[in-house]
Write a protein that holds these residues in place. Structure first.
Motif: not given
Ligand code: AMP
Length: 648
Positions: A522, A568-569, A572, A591, A644
């Motif tokens: 990430g 962040c995405k 996840d 999320p 996310s």
């Protein structure tokens, strides 16, 4: 066993020699001991598998080659050495209250080592710290009857506990300091083969003692590193490896992290040409200290130039001891300043070799929870200075040494020293559905019966179980290791992680290792935008339904929100655990949330732990926390947060 009706120091030395039954005899028994006693002890022990006495006499056992020869000998006979080690521990302690519960009717003295091993393993159950805690608390409260060891325990250690959120008392004896000395000497012997250092050189050590205090029963308590730094063995190690720490005890024990660090630097720079290597217990300490150096360097140059000490150093003990050493050196100060001006422009890349040009390597624990600091350490070390991964041990016992200092920290293995403790290994098999572990915590491993050291298999993962000279019996350490090979008859271990799951909400299960990988992935976008991740932790938030993971980041440098949202995405999506993926797809886990905390937040966390008795030398940032105070600090200093958009 011979009758040791000898008192004081000598008793301690002899007791230790008998405890370990090894040729370290010569290191720890003072020369003044008459030969007759030496022979008497030697003849009372089964030393057939060790180096013969005559040869032992001829050798200067403190030389590196002899250390290595000794280790080869015990490694070759690892199975037998292990059985003998167990026999010694049990013969010494079978009458204590804890062991009497299981071994009451066993004729320990008339059993051979092999039979004793199988009786011990079948009759004494595996134990967690919680099983031994009532005994340890009675000892702490001053009970003197033999509860865990026959010899009275006068000192207790605090394991850092930051990986589990809580500090634990563990018995500490002279054996503990002595095995520390053995470990360091053996490791130094291997290092000196690959990276020889100058005799009489200096070590820049970022080490910190914490306060020692008295328990209710009057026992001294403190961290194992603190006990070691204040022990005779710490001095002996310097003499016997002929390398001396730059900082006097007053600096190591000042109790004030910033003042100690400033003085470590001042003395390290003052002795710069003589510094042969840079070290700390955990890599985190070096990274943290060098971060402070970026702010301190001008003041340090001023002090080097004038032979003075900054007014920010207020503790009288530390002031006197440092001012006793340093002298004005304008040329050195100018040289340091010119190096720093250049370094500052390149974000301090290669800081260590620039300021300590004769340093041969950086030596520290860089594995396990220290992996996230490796990139930054490499940055400070530049292209050519080797990073040497330090040994594997715990407050409970030393475990293994790094025999191959030139191996990269990412691939280092630790060779088990079979005289340190009696080791068992619980085979672990990863499985899909979650089970409840023995300690009541969630776990994702199926276990087989523990096997002795000589029966471990290459490629298999294990949890380590210890039986120690300090009163721990079949004690589950909670570390997961993988056997990667053997040196002679003793296994080489790759440290994988702490066993406990750290992030779990329902059927998902992620270890510290999983989280490290996710954070690494990430944070790639951060690096591209020239910012860097200083530190991180996480929390499984179940206050609202569905629960979700929260990852806290401290970031250095400017990053726009768009990039942070992407990080962040990516995190996840990077959790690969099947339970997590399924739960995210069905929204039974919400999320992931990324919280960016203010600069300096993780330093505040460290200070919180140190204030509660942890020491900087043993501190490890908790990678997942449920601790209310910690969460309060994290939430208070959160400046931005993102949710996310993965799985949409
Ligand atoms: P402490 O209780 O503070 O002494 O911490 C001991 C724990 O630190 C061990 O049980 C390991 O989990 C970790 N540790 C110690 N040495 C190493 C190492 N060389 N590599 C990875 N983790 C380590």
């Amino acid at each position: 066993m011979i009758n040791l009706m000898i008192c004081g120091e000598l008793y301690d030395y002899l007791q230790y020699s008998i405890e370990t039954t090894d040729i370290f005899f010569k290191y720890v028994v003072p020369l003044s001991i008459p030969n007759s006693i030496h022979n008497l002890i030697h003849s009372s022990l089964d030393l057939s598998f060790y180096i013969p006495l005559e040869r032992e006499r001829e050798m200067d056992l403190s030389s590196s080659d002899d250390m290595i020869a000794w280790f080869q000998e015990v490694a070759r006979n690892a199975g037998k050495v292990q059985r003998e080690t167990l026999k010694k521990i049990i013969e010494m302690n079978h009458e204590v209250e804890y062991l009497q519960k299981w071994l009451k009717d066993v004729d320990v003295e008339n059993m051979d080592a092999e039979a004793l091993q199988s009786v011990y393993r079948s009759m004494v159950p595996l134990a967690s710290h919680a099983d031994l805690e009532p005994y340890i608390h009675r000892i702490a409260d001053g009970e003197t009857s033999p509860l865990l060891t026959k010899q009275p325990i006068t000192t207790l250690s605090l394991s850092s506990g930051t990986t589990e959120g809580r500090q634990k008392y563990v018995p500490y004896t002279s054996h503990s300091s002595k095995t520390t000395l053995q470990t360091f000497k053996l490791a130094a012997a291997y290092r000196s083969r690959v990276y020889p250092t100058k005799e009489g050189g200096k070590i820049l050590e970022f080490i910190y003692g914490s306060k020692q205090f008295k328990t209710k029963g009057g026992l001294s308590a403190g961290t194992a590193t603190t006990h070691y730094f204040s022990s005779q063995e710490f001095k002996l190690k310097q003499q016997q490896t002929n390398s001396f720490t730059c900082s006097p005890n007053e600096v190591i024990f000042s109790g004030d992290y910033k003042q100690s660090t400033y003085c470590h630097f001042l003395l390290g720079l003052f002795h710069s040409p003589q510094v042969e290597f840079i070290t700390s217990t955990f890599a985190y300490c070096i990274v943290q200290a060098l971060g402070l150096f970026e702010d301190y360097w001008r003041e340090l140059c001023n002090d080097l130039s004038n032979g003075s000490l900054s007014p920010t150093i207020t503790l009288p003990g530390i002031r006197t001891s440092v001012l006793d050493v340093i002298k004005p050196d304008k040329n050195l100060a100018k040289w340091v300043a010119s190096q720093c001006e250049v370094l500052e422009k390149s974000n301090w890349y290669g800081l260590i070799p620039k300021l300590w040009p004769n340093a041969k390597y950086v030596y520290s624990i860089m594995t396990g929870s220290m992996k996230p600091y490796l990139e930054k350490l490499k940055h400070y070390a530049g292209d050519h200075l080797p990073l040497v991964s330090a040994e594997y041990g715990s407050t409970e016992s030393w475990i293994g040494v790094n025999m191959d200092p030139s191996s990269a920290p990412e691939s280092v293995t630790f060779t088990v020293v079979p005289t340190f403790s009696y080791f068992e290994f619980i085979p672990l098999h990863r499985q899909d559905s979650m089970i409840v572990g023995a300690a009541g915590g969630c776990d994702d491993y199926l276990e087989d019966d523990p096997v002795p050291l000589s029966k471990v298999k290459i490629g298999q993962q294990y949890e380590i179980v210890l039986t120690t000279f300090t009163g721990l019996y079949r004690y589950r350490l909670g570390d997961v290791v993988e056997v990667t090979g053997f040196y002679e008859g003793t296994p080489k271990l790759n440290f994988l992680c702490r066993r406990k799951l750290i992030l779990t909400i329902n059927i998902d299960k992620n270890t510290e290792n999983d989280l490290q990988l996710v954070v690494k992935k990430g944070s790639q976008s951060l690096i591209k935008s020239r910012a860097e991740l200083v530190d991180f932790t996480s929390h499984a938030n179940t206050t609202n339904q569905p629960g979700h993971y929260v990852v806290y980041w401290e970031v250095k440098g400017e990053v726009n929100e768009h990039i942070l949202a992407r990080c962040c995405k990516e995190m996840d999506a990077a959790f690969l655990d099947h339970g997590y993926v399924v739960s995210r797809k069905t929204n039974s886990i919400g999320p992931l949330e990324l919280c960016i905390v203010e600069r300096g937040t993780f330093r505040k966390i460290m200070e919180h732990f140190i204030g509660n008795g942890a020491t900087m030398s043993q501190f490890k940032t908790p990678r997942c926390t449920t601790n209310k105070v910690l969460l309060k600090i994290l939430n208070l200093y959160t400046i931005k947060s993102f949710r996310s958009t993965a799985y949409k």
